[in-house]
Scaffold this motif. Sequence first.
Motif, PDB file in Angstrom:
ATOM      1  N   VAL A  83       0.871  -1.178   0.000  1.00  0.00           N
ATOM      2  CA  VAL A  83       0.000   0.000   0.000  1.00  0.00           C
ATOM      3  C   VAL A  83       0.900   1.219   0.000  1.00  0.00           C
ATOM      4  O   VAL A  83       1.904   1.257   0.727  1.00  0.00           O
ATOM      5  CB  VAL A  83      -0.911  -0.020   1.242  1.00  0.00           C
ATOM      6  N   ILE A  84       0.584   2.199  -0.858  1.00  0.00           N
ATOM      7  CA  ILE A  84       1.416   3.414  -0.911  1.00  0.00           C
ATOM      8  C   ILE A  84       0.518   4.652  -0.821  1.00  0.00           C
ATOM      9  O   ILE A  84      -0.700   4.554  -1.006  1.00  0.00           O
ATOM     10  CB  ILE A  84       2.265   3.459  -2.214  1.00  0.00           C
ATOM     11  N   PRO A  85       1.106   5.799  -0.516  1.00  0.00           N
ATOM     12  CA  PRO A  85       0.317   7.028  -0.449  1.00  0.00           C
ATOM     13  C   PRO A  85      -0.461   7.224  -1.735  1.00  0.00           C
ATOM     14  O   PRO A  85       0.050   6.933  -2.830  1.00  0.00           O
ATOM     15  CB  PRO A  85       1.374   8.121  -0.266  1.00  0.00           C
ATOM     16  N   GLY A  86      -1.674   7.682  -1.605  1.00  0.00           N
ATOM     17  CA  GLY A  86      -2.523   7.860  -2.765  1.00  0.00           C
ATOM     18  C   GLY A  86      -3.503   6.706  -2.929  1.00  0.00           C
ATOM     19  O   GLY A  86      -4.577   6.857  -3.493  1.00  0.00           O
ATOM     20  N   ASP A  87      -3.141   5.530  -2.412  1.00  0.00           N
ATOM     21  CA  ASP A  87      -4.060   4.389  -2.445  1.00  0.00           C
ATOM     22  C   ASP A  87      -5.213   4.637  -1.465  1.00  0.00           C
ATOM     23  O   ASP A  87      -5.032   5.289  -0.436  1.00  0.00           O
ATOM     24  CB  ASP A  87      -3.331   3.105  -1.981  1.00  0.00           C
ATOM     25  N   ASP A  88      -6.365   4.075  -1.760  1.00  0.00           N
ATOM     26  CA  ASP A  88      -7.495   4.161  -0.817  1.00  0.00           C
ATOM     27  C   ASP A  88      -7.130   3.553   0.531  1.00  0.00           C
ATOM     28  O   ASP A  88      -7.621   3.974   1.572  1.00  0.00           O
ATOM     29  CB  ASP A  88      -8.699   3.391  -1.375  1.00  0.00           C
ATOM     30  N   GLU A  89      -6.278   2.557   0.473  1.00  0.00           N
ATOM     31  CA  GLU A  89      -5.934   1.849   1.713  1.00  0.00           C
ATOM     32  C   GLU A  89      -4.893   2.583   2.561  1.00  0.00           C
ATOM     33  O   GLU A  89      -4.583   2.144   3.668  1.00  0.00           O
ATOM     34  CB  GLU A  89      -5.350   0.471   1.358  1.00  0.00           C
ATOM     35  N   TRP A 120       3.492  -2.975   3.625  1.00  0.00           N
ATOM     36  CA  TRP A 120       3.072  -4.305   3.198  1.00  0.00           C
ATOM     37  C   TRP A 120       1.927  -4.758   4.081  1.00  0.00           C
ATOM     38  O   TRP A 120       1.977  -4.571   5.308  1.00  0.00           O
ATOM     39  CB  TRP A 120       4.224  -5.296   3.307  1.00  0.00           C
ATOM     40  N   VAL A 121       0.934  -5.379   3.473  1.00  0.00           N
ATOM     41  CA  VAL A 121      -0.258  -5.763   4.219  1.00  0.00           C
ATOM     42  C   VAL A 121      -0.641  -7.192   3.872  1.00  0.00           C
ATOM     43  O   VAL A 121      -0.671  -7.560   2.688  1.00  0.00           O
ATOM     44  CB  VAL A 121      -1.451  -4.828   3.878  1.00  0.00           C
ATOM     45  N   ARG A 122      -0.959  -7.958   4.912  1.00  0.00           N
ATOM     46  CA  ARG A 122      -1.455  -9.321   4.709  1.00  0.00           C
ATOM     47  C   ARG A 122      -2.705  -9.482   5.559  1.00  0.00           C
ATOM     48  O   ARG A 122      -2.634  -9.289   6.788  1.00  0.00           O
ATOM     49  CB  ARG A 122      -0.389 -10.308   5.155  1.00  0.00           C
ATOM     50  N   GLY A 123      -3.812  -9.798   4.928  1.00  0.00           N
ATOM     51  CA  GLY A 123      -5.055  -9.974   5.671  1.00  0.00           C
ATOM     52  C   GLY A 123      -6.217  -9.377   4.918  1.00  0.00           C
ATOM     53  O   GLY A 123      -6.035  -8.661   3.938  1.00  0.00           O
ATOM     54  N   PRO A 124      -7.437  -9.687   5.392  1.00  0.00           N
ATOM     55  CA  PRO A 124      -8.629  -9.442   4.576  1.00  0.00           C
ATOM     56  C   PRO A 124      -9.220  -8.035   4.629  1.00  0.00           C
ATOM     57  O   PRO A 124     -10.230  -7.799   3.978  1.00  0.00           O
ATOM     58  CB  PRO A 124      -9.624 -10.468   5.124  1.00  0.00           C
ATOM     59  N   TRP A 125      -8.668  -7.094   5.399  1.00  0.00           N
ATOM     60  CA  TRP A 125      -9.334  -5.789   5.537  1.00  0.00           C
ATOM     61  C   TRP A 125      -8.578  -4.691   4.814  1.00  0.00           C
ATOM     62  O   TRP A 125      -7.363  -4.722   4.724  1.00  0.00           O
ATOM     63  CB  TRP A 125      -9.418  -5.388   7.002  1.00  0.00           C
ATOM     64  N   PRO A 126      -9.304  -3.674   4.374  1.00  0.00           N
ATOM     65  CA  PRO A 126      -8.619  -2.497   3.847  1.00  0.00           C
ATOM     66  C   PRO A 126      -7.897  -1.793   5.006  1.00  0.00           C
ATOM     67  O   PRO A 126      -8.519  -1.493   6.032  1.00  0.00           O
ATOM     68  CB  PRO A 126      -9.757  -1.618   3.317  1.00  0.00           C
ATOM     69  N   LEU A 127      -6.615  -1.546   4.827  1.00  0.00           N
ATOM     70  CA  LEU A 127      -5.798  -1.028   5.938  1.00  0.00           C
ATOM     71  C   LEU A 127      -6.342   0.277   6.518  1.00  0.00           C
ATOM     72  O   LEU A 127      -6.506   0.414   7.730  1.00  0.00           O
ATOM     73  CB  LEU A 127      -4.350  -0.838   5.456  1.00  0.00           C
ATOM     74  N   ALA A 128      -6.632   1.242   5.661  1.00  0.00           N
ATOM     75  CA  ALA A 128      -7.053   2.555   6.163  1.00  0.00           C
ATOM     76  C   ALA A 128      -8.337   2.438   6.967  1.00  0.00           C
ATOM     77  O   ALA A 128      -8.480   3.071   8.023  1.00  0.00           O
ATOM     78  CB  ALA A 128      -7.251   3.521   5.005  1.00  0.00           C
ATOM     79  N   GLU A 129      -9.249   1.619   6.486  1.00  0.00           N
ATOM     80  CA  GLU A 129     -10.537   1.499   7.157  1.00  0.00           C
ATOM     81  C   GLU A 129     -10.378   0.905   8.555  1.00  0.00           C
ATOM     82  O   GLU A 129     -10.995   1.353   9.520  1.00  0.00           O
ATOM     83  CB  GLU A 129     -11.465   0.630   6.308  1.00  0.00           C
ATOM     84  N   VAL A 130      -9.536  -0.110   8.631  1.00  0.00           N
ATOM     85  CA  VAL A 130      -9.334  -0.789   9.910  1.00  0.00           C
ATOM     86  C   VAL A 130      -8.575   0.103  10.895  1.00  0.00           C
ATOM     87  O   VAL A 130      -8.811   0.060  12.098  1.00  0.00           O
ATOM     88  CB  VAL A 130      -8.587  -2.122   9.666  1.00  0.00           C
ATOM     89  N   MET A 131      -7.682   0.935  10.382  1.00  0.00           N
ATOM     90  CA  MET A 131      -6.884   1.792  11.264  1.00  0.00           C
ATOM     91  C   MET A 131      -7.623   3.062  11.683  1.00  0.00           C
ATOM     92  O   MET A 131      -7.228   3.736  12.623  1.00  0.00           O
ATOM     93  CB  MET A 131      -5.572   2.197  10.581  1.00  0.00           C
ATOM     94  N   GLU A 132      -8.672   3.368  10.982  1.00  0.00           N
ATOM     95  CA  GLU A 132      -9.418   4.597  11.225  1.00  0.00           C
ATOM     96  C   GLU A 132      -9.857   4.716  12.671  1.00  0.00           C
ATOM     97  O   GLU A 132      -9.818   5.785  13.279  1.00  0.00           O
ATOM     98  CB  GLU A 132     -10.670   4.529  10.354  1.00  0.00           C
ATOM     99  N   ARG A 133     -10.323   3.615  13.211  1.00  0.00           N
ATOM    100  CA  ARG A 133     -10.867   3.606  14.558  1.00  0.00           C
ATOM    101  C   ARG A 133     -10.046   2.574  15.347  1.00  0.00           C
ATOM    102  O   ARG A 133     -10.525   1.505  15.686  1.00  0.00           O
ATOM    103  CB  ARG A 133     -12.335   3.192  14.458  1.00  0.00           C
ATOM    104  N   SER A 134      -8.785   2.942  15.569  1.00  0.00           N
ATOM    105  CA  SER A 134      -7.874   1.953  16.151  1.00  0.00           C
ATOM    106  C   SER A 134      -7.150   2.515  17.375  1.00  0.00           C
ATOM    107  O   SER A 134      -6.962   3.720  17.511  1.00  0.00           O
ATOM    108  CB  SER A 134      -6.837   1.521  15.108  1.00  0.00           C
ATOM    109  N   PRO A 393     -17.096  -3.609   9.289  1.00  0.00           N
ATOM    110  CA  PRO A 393     -16.618  -3.349   7.932  1.00  0.00           C
ATOM    111  C   PRO A 393     -16.726  -4.611   7.081  1.00  0.00           C
ATOM    112  O   PRO A 393     -16.548  -5.720   7.589  1.00  0.00           O
ATOM    113  CB  PRO A 393     -15.152  -2.959   8.129  1.00  0.00           C
ATOM    114  N   PRO A 394     -16.978  -4.458   5.814  1.00  0.00           N
ATOM    115  CA  PRO A 394     -17.181  -5.623   4.947  1.00  0.00           C
ATOM    116  C   PRO A 394     -15.884  -6.407   4.809  1.00  0.00           C
ATOM    117  O   PRO A 394     -14.789  -5.844   4.815  1.00  0.00           O
ATOM    118  CB  PRO A 394     -17.578  -5.003   3.603  1.00  0.00           C
ATOM    119  N   ARG A 395     -16.020  -7.678   4.701  1.00  0.00           N
ATOM    120  CA  ARG A 395     -14.866  -8.528   4.448  1.00  0.00           C
ATOM    121  C   ARG A 395     -14.379  -8.261   3.040  1.00  0.00           C
ATOM    122  O   ARG A 395     -15.152  -8.153   2.108  1.00  0.00           O
ATOM    123  CB  ARG A 395     -15.309  -9.987   4.581  1.00  0.00           C
ATOM    124  N   ARG A 396     -13.066  -8.126   2.922  1.00  0.00           N
ATOM    125  CA  ARG A 396     -12.515  -7.826   1.622  1.00  0.00           C
ATOM    126  C   ARG A 396     -12.508  -9.082   0.767  1.00  0.00           C
ATOM    127  O   ARG A 396     -12.178 -10.165   1.241  1.00  0.00           O
ATOM    128  CB  ARG A 396     -11.064  -7.340   1.800  1.00  0.00           C
TER     129      ARG A 396
END
Lengths: 397, 397
Positions: A83-89, A120-134, A393-396
Amino acid sequence: MSTREESVLARVALTWLAEPGTRSVHQLVDELGPVSALELLLDGGAPQQELRDSVAARGRAGDARAIAAEALGRGDRLAARVVIPGDDEWPPTVEHLRTLVIPDARSRVDRETAAPLCIWVRGPWPLAEVMERSVAVVGARAATAYGIHVATDLGYGLADREWTVVSGGAFGIDAAAHRGALNAGGPTVAVLACGVDRPYPMGNAALFDRIAETGLLVSEWPPGAEPLRPRFLIRNRVIAAGTRGTVLVEAAARSGATQTTRRAIALRRPTMVVPGPVTSAMSVGAHEILREEPASRLVTGLDQVLEELGRIGEFAPVPRGPERPTDTLDDDARAIVEAMPGRGTVDVEVLAARAGLPIRTVLRKLSLLEELVLVARRGQGYLLLSQAANPKPPRRE
Amino acid sequence: MSTREESVLARVALTWLAEPGTRSVHQLVDELGPVSALELLLDGGAPQQELRDSVAARGRAGDARAIAAEALGRGDRLAARVVIPGDDEWPPTVEHLRTLVIPDARSRVDRETAAPLCIWVRGPWPLAEVMERSVAVVGARAATAYGIHVATDLGYGLADREWTVVSGGAFGIDAAAHRGALNAGGPTVAVLACGVDRPYPMGNAALFDRIAETGLLVSEWPPGAEPLRPRFLIRNRVIAAGTRGTVLVEAAARSGATQTTRRAIALRRPTMVVPGPVTSAMSVGAHEILREEPASRLVTGLDQVLEELGRIGEFAPVPRGPERPTDTLDDDARAIVEAMPGRGTVDVEVLAARAGLPIRTVLRKLSLLEELVLVARRGQGYLLLSQAANPKPPRRE
């Protein structure tokens, strides 16, 4: 303009050329973009002598672009993405590292605190969404039974209240916080100091497998990267910056966990510390922070953590996805929503049994939910309306 | 002008007519002196209806002057004395209660916080001198093993550093603090909520006997007075005001110990709180104070308590007796001074054995003590010089 693919490759290569956080590299990327920045560095054109030397040294170990391409291929096979800057994630909060200045920084790790170039991300969630409320829950590896108990409870409670628990995947407090969150069925994020394909320590392998399935393993380092000692401290800035607040559960004096906590304070994130017995070496670091950092806040449990997290919400609303109408429900009402079938109606008796609540409570909460247009009465039963149907959040795919 | 004897009698009688701390009585004494204030009250001339009523009610139970005279007689037989303002023994710090205003005071005990009219004292030390360099160590009756351990250690350490440990003589933390101080050979003061002849609780009788021999039992109430429930809370203001700082070790939520602590904060005394496990009900009150009172300070041990006590010292030097040259000695040197005979010389070997130190250490410390003109060499032995001979306040005859 370079394509996303070229940017990804360049950012991965740059992270290999100089450890993540290196400010001079980050500045070059800001000025030139990652592709040109990489070219400049590989051509020996880094403005700083120190950076020129380290790039040259690294260059002798291999070809940065080829190594990055190999890492990306390996990532693909592992279903690990970059995931890089500019990505939704891309989690916007990590960019706050641009403002992080550690007072009296003497060591490299305290000076080089730039934002990640890629994650680098491994797992079923969009990173930004999961980190939003973390929330970060961090602490000692050599935790006591007390600390483990508190961290597990907090991890569970936070996940249960739909906060993502973020930690470092280490033994002790980290693992307890992750486990608590997993037990509550919430996603949890382990921010690693090595490749997401070989999470460290091996003793937590089963835990990492569960996290990769239901949460996220993330890292700035590419697959295959080793957990070198300094990397843990480099990594900590991402835990502090990526979350909305940090809770320190147990920590020895001047430990990695107190470093993360001080990063969170320097970033003006709500920073919470669980006290412990003054006779415990594993609470010395916690008490040290409480004594030395006026911005830190003593917390004794979940409610106080939620209160602190709520408090910043008031002053500095963090950008969030569309608000879920179920966010404001109390536990009973949420239990009812969760007990309702996705399709069709359900009888009050059945609902009460599923939710584990008395019929009287269910009826009272159902009229509240009707008012909120989350459920509707249909004949003898109740129907879940679509806006309430998606409490997590929806499963990716 | 009335004699001291008349004043004492009047103050004892006034304390019997209205519970200690009653502001209106204290004001009358300020305006008229205790003898005329007593006359006015007994003649039904109290300016406030409430006070007139309570004096009238008390008056039906007996003659205030006769009861006071009886208490004084009883005190004489017990070797309990009464100390009043103007006496050398009167601790000036309790007068700071004049400035104590509890915000949002709703209960009587929060409103009626005037200074004591008199203090009964039992024990060998001059009250003011012992209280001059004193710390309150307070906490829960139902203390845990952890709290007892911490309070005992603190009591010992404070006494060892020549601070007087003041507490309330209760089970739990109070008793542990007193015991710690006694074990270090320091004077300790129990501020009671009943007569000094019948200290409460009876289970601490042996402790009270030791305190009466080597420290002080003090009370605002005359000999024979019962430990009525509200009196503990009335008494707490004297613990907070009479000491230079307060340390809270363990406390349940909204308990007597947190009340004392809040009094100390309202009096702007250094207020220190020992944290504990968040899983312990006996630390809830401590954490409550740390969270709610920005002026409170988390402390984890003796050094930090001494540091806080030292801090105020810098800004507001408290009047002290002539400085003792032994004050600045380290533990070994002090042990040597204490092991020396009051008269005559002593051999190094004998001294080493008595002080429990190696001969080498004794020789090194003796040359330091010679330099400080605290000891002198005489032939084969050493002699204690007079200025070192009195390392602790003199025993009262």
